[in-house]
Design a protein around this motif. Structure first.
Motif, PDB file in Angstrom:
ATOM      1  N   PHE A  14       0.831  -1.203   0.000  1.00 56.95           N
ATOM      2  CA  PHE A  14       0.000   0.000   0.000  1.00 56.95           C
ATOM      3  C   PHE A  14       0.866   1.254   0.000  1.00 56.95           C
ATOM      4  CE2 PHE A  14      -3.657   2.559   0.541  1.00 56.95           C
ATOM      5  CZ  PHE A  14      -3.301   3.569   1.414  1.00 56.95           C
ATOM      6  N   LYS A  15       1.900   1.270   0.817  1.00 55.05           N
ATOM      7  CA  LYS A  15       2.801   2.424   0.885  1.00 55.05           C
ATOM      8  C   LYS A  15       3.455   2.675  -0.464  1.00 55.05           C
ATOM      9  CE  LYS A  15       6.624   4.498   3.500  1.00 55.05           C
ATOM     10  NZ  LYS A  15       6.599   5.637   2.653  1.00 55.05           N
ATOM     11  N   LEU A  16       3.872   1.620  -1.143  1.00 59.00           N
ATOM     12  CA  LEU A  16       4.469   1.781  -2.472  1.00 59.00           C
ATOM     13  C   LEU A  16       3.458   2.367  -3.460  1.00 59.00           C
ATOM     14  CD1 LEU A  16       6.538  -1.522  -2.810  1.00 59.00           C
ATOM     15  CD2 LEU A  16       7.439   0.807  -2.675  1.00 59.00           C
ATOM     16  N   LEU A  17       2.235   1.841  -3.416  1.00 59.55           N
ATOM     17  CA  LEU A  17       1.177   2.345  -4.291  1.00 59.55           C
ATOM     18  C   LEU A  17       0.908   3.822  -3.998  1.00 59.55           C
ATOM     19  CD1 LEU A  17      -0.991   1.416  -6.410  1.00 59.55           C
ATOM     20  CD2 LEU A  17      -2.544   1.200  -4.470  1.00 59.55           C
ATOM     21  N   PHE A  18       0.812   4.155  -2.724  1.00 62.86           N
ATOM     22  CA  PHE A  18       0.566   5.535  -2.298  1.00 62.86           C
ATOM     23  C   PHE A  18       1.688   6.459  -2.772  1.00 62.86           C
ATOM     24  CE2 PHE A  18      -1.419   8.696   0.343  1.00 62.86           C
ATOM     25  CZ  PHE A  18      -0.377   9.520   0.710  1.00 62.86           C
ATOM     26  N   PHE A  72      -7.206   6.792  -1.532  1.00 60.19           N
ATOM     27  CA  PHE A  72      -6.325   5.824  -0.895  1.00 60.19           C
ATOM     28  C   PHE A  72      -6.946   5.234   0.370  1.00 60.19           C
ATOM     29  CE2 PHE A  72      -3.452   7.901  -3.797  1.00 60.19           C
ATOM     30  CZ  PHE A  72      -2.782   6.806  -4.322  1.00 60.19           C
ATOM     31  N   MET A  73      -7.811   6.002   1.038  1.00 63.15           N
ATOM     32  CA  MET A  73      -8.524   5.432   2.179  1.00 63.15           C
ATOM     33  C   MET A  73      -9.446   4.318   1.725  1.00 63.15           C
ATOM     34  SD  MET A  73      -9.379   8.727   4.616  1.00 63.15           S
ATOM     35  CE  MET A  73     -10.765   7.867   5.323  1.00 63.15           C
ATOM     36  N   ARG A  74     -10.116   4.518   0.609  1.00 56.25           N
ATOM     37  CA  ARG A  74     -11.009   3.470   0.082  1.00 56.25           C
ATOM     38  C   ARG A  74     -10.233   2.233  -0.326  1.00 56.25           C
ATOM     39  NH1 ARG A  74     -15.880   6.167  -3.456  1.00 56.25           N
ATOM     40  NH2 ARG A  74     -16.694   7.412  -1.747  1.00 56.25           N
ATOM     41  N   ILE A  75      -9.101   2.450  -0.983  1.00 53.67           N
ATOM     42  CA  ILE A  75      -8.268   1.313  -1.392  1.00 53.67           C
ATOM     43  C   ILE A  75      -7.882   0.497  -0.152  1.00 53.67           C
ATOM     44  CG2 ILE A  75      -5.993   0.661  -2.317  1.00 53.67           C
ATOM     45  CD1 ILE A  75      -7.746   1.484  -4.564  1.00 53.67           C
ATOM     46  N   TRP A  76      -7.460   1.193   0.895  1.00 54.89           N
ATOM     47  CA  TRP A  76      -7.014   0.519   2.113  1.00 54.89           C
ATOM     48  C   TRP A  76      -8.181  -0.141   2.846  1.00 54.89           C
ATOM     49  CZ3 TRP A  76      -2.871  -1.512   3.971  1.00 54.89           C
ATOM     50  CH2 TRP A  76      -2.809  -1.870   5.316  1.00 54.89           C
ATOM     51  N   GLU A  77      -9.271   0.594   3.025  1.00 57.36           N
ATOM     52  CA  GLU A  77     -10.410   0.073   3.775  1.00 57.36           C
ATOM     53  C   GLU A  77     -11.075  -1.117   3.084  1.00 57.36           C
ATOM     54  OE1 GLU A  77     -11.765   4.233   5.944  1.00 57.36           O
ATOM     55  OE2 GLU A  77     -12.957   3.461   4.273  1.00 57.36           O
ATOM     56  N   GLN A 107      -9.588  -3.006   0.944  1.00 54.85           N
ATOM     57  CA  GLN A 107      -8.533  -3.970   0.611  1.00 54.85           C
ATOM     58  C   GLN A 107      -8.597  -4.357  -0.867  1.00 54.85           C
ATOM     59  OE1 GLN A 107      -5.869  -5.391   2.612  1.00 54.85           O
ATOM     60  NE2 GLN A 107      -6.416  -3.446   3.551  1.00 54.85           N
ATOM     61  N   LEU A 108      -8.676  -3.336  -1.712  1.00 58.89           N
ATOM     62  CA  LEU A 108      -8.675  -3.557  -3.151  1.00 58.89           C
ATOM     63  C   LEU A 108      -7.265  -3.929  -3.588  1.00 58.89           C
ATOM     64  CD1 LEU A 108     -10.872  -0.550  -4.271  1.00 58.89           C
ATOM     65  CD2 LEU A 108     -11.561  -2.919  -4.050  1.00 58.89           C
ATOM     66  N   PHE A 109      -7.167  -4.867  -4.477  1.00 58.38           N
ATOM     67  CA  PHE A 109      -5.873  -5.309  -4.987  1.00 58.38           C
ATOM     68  C   PHE A 109      -5.837  -5.030  -6.482  1.00 58.38           C
ATOM     69  CE2 PHE A 109      -4.665  -7.274  -1.141  1.00 58.38           C
ATOM     70  CZ  PHE A 109      -5.810  -7.852  -0.594  1.00 58.38           C
ATOM     71  N   PRO A 110      -5.420  -3.833  -6.861  1.00 60.75           N
ATOM     72  CA  PRO A 110      -5.394  -3.500  -8.297  1.00 60.75           C
ATOM     73  C   PRO A 110      -4.406  -4.393  -9.051  1.00 60.75           C
ATOM     74  CG  PRO A 110      -4.545  -1.664  -6.963  1.00 60.75           C
ATOM     75  CD  PRO A 110      -4.923  -2.759  -6.033  1.00 60.75           C
ATOM     76  N   GLU A 111      -4.811  -4.766 -10.259  1.00 64.16           N
ATOM     77  CA  GLU A 111      -3.924  -5.571 -11.093  1.00 64.16           C
ATOM     78  C   GLU A 111      -2.714  -4.747 -11.502  1.00 64.16           C
ATOM     79  OE1 GLU A 111      -7.708  -7.651 -13.278  1.00 64.16           O
ATOM     80  OE2 GLU A 111      -5.879  -7.328 -14.451  1.00 64.16           O
ATOM     81  N   ILE A 112      -1.614  -5.440 -11.699  1.00 65.42           N
ATOM     82  CA  ILE A 112      -0.388  -4.777 -12.151  1.00 65.42           C
ATOM     83  C   ILE A 112      -0.699  -4.064 -13.464  1.00 65.42           C
ATOM     84  CG2 ILE A 112       2.022  -5.129 -12.829  1.00 65.42           C
ATOM     85  CD1 ILE A 112       1.508  -5.820  -9.896  1.00 65.42           C
TER      86      ILE A 112
END
Length: 165
Positions: free
Chosen positions: A6-10, A39-44, A46-51
């Motif tokens: 997540f930190k890398l994505l952020f 980014f809160m939504r992604i974290w909350e 737990q979305l895993f975006p495809e590469i």
């Protein structure tokens, strides 16, 4: 998604998402809020975006959040304006005409094609030169000139009523 991922994505996409929203609305505070919300939504959730599809997902979420906030704000503004008009019915004609012009201008900006609006706001709000806009958008200066021409023509057409007076 791990905290490290997540930190890398952020770190990789926060500025891009914030800039994307800023060019749509021209307000740094809104852009920051929307980017954080993404980014809160992604974290909350737990979305895993495809590469290689992370950016598209982030921009999609950002666009959806921005539009939702914009619609709420328009509804709120319309309500507040209706209250103001009722409270100040004796307002001067000039004040009402100014509000009408401002509303028409905002509607014209909203109705403007996004590529033209982005170039227009970068030129007028950020006061960037065409060459700087071209560099940021990774397009030619001629493309920026064309977008600005289209934006100004669109505004002229939408505001033509006020030019006649």
């Amino acid at each position: 998604m791990t905290q490290k991922e997540f930190k890398l994505l952020f770190d990789q996409y926060f500025d891009a998402v914030r800039n994307y929203v800023f060019y749509r609305c021209g307000d740094e505070e809104v852009a920051n809020d929307v980017a954080q919300e993404v980014f809160m939504r992604i974290w909350e959730k737990q979305l895993f975006p495809e590469i290689k599809k992370e950016k598209a997902l982030l921009f999609k979420i950002a666009g959806d959040i921005f539009i939702s906030q914009y619609r709420r704000k328009v509804l709120e503004m319309n309500y507040m304006q209706s209250l103001e008009i009722n409270e100040h019915e004796s307002s001067s004609i000039d004040n009402l005409e100014y509000k009408e012009l401002e509303k028409t201008y905002n509607n014209a900006l909203e109705a403007m094609p996004e590529v033209s609006r982005v170039a227009f706001l970068m030129s007028r709000v950020e006061e960037l030169k065409y060459s700087e806009i071209a560099e940021r958008l990774q397009i030619s200066v001629k493309a920026v000139e064309k977008r600005m021409t289209n934006a100004l023509s669109h505004l002229r057409e939408k505001l033509a009523y006020y030019e006649k007076e």
